[in-house]
Design an enzyme around this catalytic site. Structure first.
Site, mmCIF file in Angstrom:
data_model
loop_
_atom_site.group_PDB
_atom_site.id
_atom_site.type_symbol
_atom_site.label_atom_id
_atom_site.label_comp_id
_atom_site.label_asym_id
_atom_site.label_seq_id
_atom_site.Cartn_x
_atom_site.Cartn_y
_atom_site.Cartn_z
ATOM 1 N N ASN A 116 -6.184 11.862 0.982
ATOM 2 C CA ASN A 116 -5.140 11.101 1.671
ATOM 3 C C ASN A 116 -5.821 10.199 2.694
ATOM 4 O O ASN A 116 -7.041 10.247 2.867
ATOM 5 C CB ASN A 116 -4.129 12.050 2.346
ATOM 6 C CG ASN A 116 -2.841 11.337 2.765
ATOM 7 O OD1 ASN A 116 -2.235 10.620 1.967
ATOM 8 N ND2 ASN A 116 -2.438 11.534 3.998
ATOM 9 N N LYS A 117 -5.040 9.388 3.379
ATOM 10 C CA LYS A 117 -5.579 8.466 4.364
ATOM 11 C C LYS A 117 -6.569 9.155 5.311
ATOM 12 O O LYS A 117 -6.324 10.268 5.786
ATOM 13 C CB LYS A 117 -4.424 7.862 5.165
ATOM 14 C CG LYS A 117 -4.814 6.870 6.208
ATOM 15 C CD LYS A 117 -5.606 5.698 5.654
ATOM 16 C CE LYS A 117 -4.992 5.148 4.390
ATOM 17 N NZ LYS A 117 -5.924 4.240 3.681
ATOM 18 N N GLN A 139 -1.340 2.088 9.949
ATOM 19 C CA GLN A 139 -0.089 2.208 9.177
ATOM 20 C C GLN A 139 0.935 3.054 9.941
ATOM 21 O O GLN A 139 2.143 2.885 9.786
ATOM 22 C CB GLN A 139 -0.341 2.850 7.804
ATOM 23 C CG GLN A 139 -1.142 1.982 6.834
ATOM 24 C CD GLN A 139 -2.604 2.330 6.857
ATOM 25 O OE1 GLN A 139 -3.143 2.740 7.883
ATOM 26 N NE2 GLN A 139 -3.267 2.175 5.726
ATOM 27 N N ARG A 182 0.866 -1.185 0.000
ATOM 28 C CA ARG A 182 0.000 0.000 0.000
ATOM 29 C C ARG A 182 0.893 1.222 0.000
ATOM 30 O O ARG A 182 2.081 1.145 0.215
ATOM 31 C CB ARG A 182 -1.009 -0.014 1.173
ATOM 32 C CG ARG A 182 -0.608 -0.678 2.468
ATOM 33 C CD ARG A 182 0.576 -0.035 3.116
ATOM 34 N NE ARG A 182 0.426 1.400 3.278
ATOM 35 C CZ ARG A 182 1.431 2.225 3.532
ATOM 36 N NH1 ARG A 182 2.667 1.772 3.648
ATOM 37 N NH2 ARG A 182 1.214 3.521 3.660
ATOM 38 N N GLY A 183 0.234 2.383 -0.210
ATOM 39 C CA GLY A 183 0.991 3.608 -0.405
ATOM 40 C C GLY A 183 0.930 3.934 -1.878
ATOM 41 O O GLY A 183 1.191 3.068 -2.724
ATOM 42 N N ALA A 184 0.538 5.179 -2.196
ATOM 43 C CA ALA A 184 0.235 5.494 -3.593
ATOM 44 C C ALA A 184 1.402 5.200 -4.559
ATOM 45 O O ALA A 184 1.199 4.506 -5.564
ATOM 46 C CB ALA A 184 -0.245 6.939 -3.704
ATOM 47 N N ASP A 242 -2.699 10.625 -1.781
ATOM 48 C CA ASP A 242 -3.070 9.583 -2.748
ATOM 49 C C ASP A 242 -3.521 10.204 -4.068
ATOM 50 O O ASP A 242 -3.421 9.586 -5.108
ATOM 51 C CB ASP A 242 -4.167 8.702 -2.158
ATOM 52 C CG ASP A 242 -3.592 7.795 -1.082
ATOM 53 O OD1 ASP A 242 -3.486 8.235 0.079
ATOM 54 O OD2 ASP A 242 -3.191 6.669 -1.426
ATOM 55 N N ARG A 271 -7.884 -0.741 -6.616
ATOM 56 C CA ARG A 271 -8.280 0.267 -5.619
ATOM 57 C C ARG A 271 -8.503 1.584 -6.351
ATOM 58 O O ARG A 271 -7.725 1.936 -7.239
ATOM 59 C CB ARG A 271 -7.197 0.444 -4.547
ATOM 60 C CG ARG A 271 -6.983 -0.807 -3.698
ATOM 61 C CD ARG A 271 -6.031 -0.545 -2.528
ATOM 62 N NE ARG A 271 -6.646 0.355 -1.550
ATOM 63 C CZ ARG A 271 -5.958 0.938 -0.565
ATOM 64 N NH1 ARG A 271 -4.661 0.740 -0.435
ATOM 65 N NH2 ARG A 271 -6.582 1.727 0.298
#
Lengths: 348, 348
Positions: free
Chosen positions: A249-250, A198, A48-50, A239, A91
């Site tokens: 973002n998250k 995270q 994960r993570g853009a 993101d 996603r």
């Protein structure tokens, strides 16, 4: 370079990923031989993570190319298009995923690639380039941010944006790392970042490895620390950044930004230009992924809520540009108004 | 009345508490026969919630009285004073704890109580009165708030303020319960409330029992819901309200209040007058309890963070009065400026 890699291409023709669901207590790697498996891994948040999922998608397409059984480029392009579709559906929110897929597919459509072998090489080279550029980009972001970090700084960070969220080095965490390596005295308050933690799991792990002092905090505690302890700045990743600077973002980022704004704490977004979506005008248009309720009702296998309790789990939120002090890219620091400053950086 | 009681006095001369650390998956009761054990239970959060720990402390003193071996009132008053000290040291932030202890001790000092038997009866009666008044107070708070709740309302609630946090019925949750019982269509977004998850574990459980629709959310998601879904109001309890209305409550409350303010969502504090500390002028003076790091690094026995990771765990934060739309007490609704309105309600 970090001792670990979120993702690597193995010369045997496989993609190796560190399973980020198992960190920090277990370091487990998986190897993938097909794009559909990579798409599943992205959806499940093995990676994960853009920027990381962008690289993963690119490598997923490389797997399709490298393992193809077809003998003509038209058929291979069709297989790649099919893999691209599967990867796009993994996603919805991070633009890097779509950007990487589009870039590899654009390369694959080059008429000069007349043989399967040429196409295979081109696709793999493009994926490698995406990965290598990500690392270079991240280092530059860290350097561009340096003047913004006080010599002694208490910094709030949200989610994970480090070597785990990227191919290596990281964006927001890369800024923190660069500041630390350059001798600044940084202390990080790590939003644990529910529901997937995270921050508490991954960011804490990365900072610990780098010897950067930190304390993990509950996400709701950030305002308290700003008022009672004093915080110099907040830095987060992204993101997807809309053309006007609105940033997805998250989940939890928007709350942090509002509280920072109220407390006059600078709020920085670290984002490579590949995270800026110039085709999306404002944050209202950004699709927010809803993830399974179980991420709220359980933490790993520990059930938190009563049986049958309902939960709502949006994975991202949008921070309107008005709460963002600056967006730090590899081409430089963009200040409001972002529509102009981001476009200018892109043009350079 | 609820089917369960956070705390009860048993005629055998013991205090029975529901172990709120084990909820919602296990319903376990403990019985206590001495004040020191009650103090430990308060510190360990077997029982929590400002009004509930106030009642617990009062009953703790009743245990000292009822089980004494001394035969003169002077010695019993000394034992009570010793127990009072231990109970005061259990947790520093909630004023109800100190208010209840002071009230029982003031009663115990009545010169008219000339025998041990009379003093025992007086102390137990005072503890019972504190408990009974809490329930009555909570019902009245619910009624006073009713006009503030729209007929259809999406409400964000933080922490737990229900029958578990009080002797019964609850404060902020009591408001929600009253609205629901009076036929309003309420839907609750339950801040799970890290680190102890009183929202996800306890509030979800209580709402489920009462048939009130809800969804548990990560604390950082509240702003997202206000912007994207629409929220009609937030309602929270309080552990200590300063004379000017600054409110100390479970960590995360301040973040919620700031985000609500930014989104023009009414933010209500439900607090019995026993939670207002007229001797404390502003929130800056309120001591914020720091609790063990393990509450952040672990969730039950699940370790979240890497070995050796540091955490910071303030259990409360202070919401400045400027973010509070109204404070709802059993004597009526106080609007800003709170120094005047709260004093007026107290005077009545």
């Amino acid at each position: 370079m970090s001792a670990f890699r979120s993702i690597e291409w193995l010369e045997s023709g496989a993609v190796r990923m560190l399973d980020q669901r198992r960190l920090p207590l277990e370091t487990v790697y998986h190897e993938y031989g097909a794009a559909v498996a990579v798409a599943d891994a992205i959806r499940a948040m093995v990676i994960r993570g853009a920027p990381a999922i962008g690289a993963a998608a690119a490598y997923g397409l490389a797997l399709t190319a490298v393992h193809t059984a077809v003998s003509d480029v038209v058929s291979l392009r069709a297989e790649l298009a099919d893999s691209a579709e599967r990867l796009r559906r993994s996603r919805p929110t991070a633009v890097n995923l779509f950007g990487a897929i589009d870039r590899v597919m654009a390369r694959a459509l080059d008429d000069a690639l007349a043989t399967v072998a040429a196409l295979q090489t081109a696709v793999l080279d493009e994926a490698r380039a995406i990965a290598a550029e990500d690392v270079q980009t991240n280092r530059q972001i860290g350097l561009n941010a340096l003047p913004l970090i006080p010599d002694t700084a208490t910094i709030i960070h949200h989610c994970n944006t480090g070597s785990l969220a990227t191919v290596d080095y990281g964006t927001a965490l890369g800024i923190i790392r660069t500041a630390h390596e350059q001798g600044k005295k940084v202390h990080v308050l790590v939003d644990e970042t529910r529901p997937r933690l995270q921050g508490g799991r991954l960011t804490a792990w990365e900072l610990q490895q780098q010897g950067i002092p930190f304390q993990v905090i509950a996400d709701g505690a950030s305002g308290h620390f700003m008022r009672r302890r004093g915080v110099d700045l907040c830095v987060v990743g992204a993101d997807r950044v809309a053309a006007n600077g609105d940033t997805a973002n998250k989940i939890g980022t928007y709350n942090l930004a509002v509280v920072a704004h109220e407390n006059k704490v600078p709020f920085y977004v670290a984002a490579p230009l590949t995270t800026i979506d110039f085709a999306t005008q404002t944050g209202d248009e950004i699709e927010i992924e809803e993830r399974p309720s179980r991420e709220i009702t359980h933490i790993r296998d520990c059930q938190i809520t009563p049986d049958g309790a309902e939960a709502a789990n949006p994975a991202f939120d949008v921070t309107p540009a008005g709460y963002i002090t600056a967006i730090i890219t590899e081409k430089g620091v963009a200040y409001p108004p972002f529509a102009e400053s981001l476009a200018r950086l892109r043009g350079e």
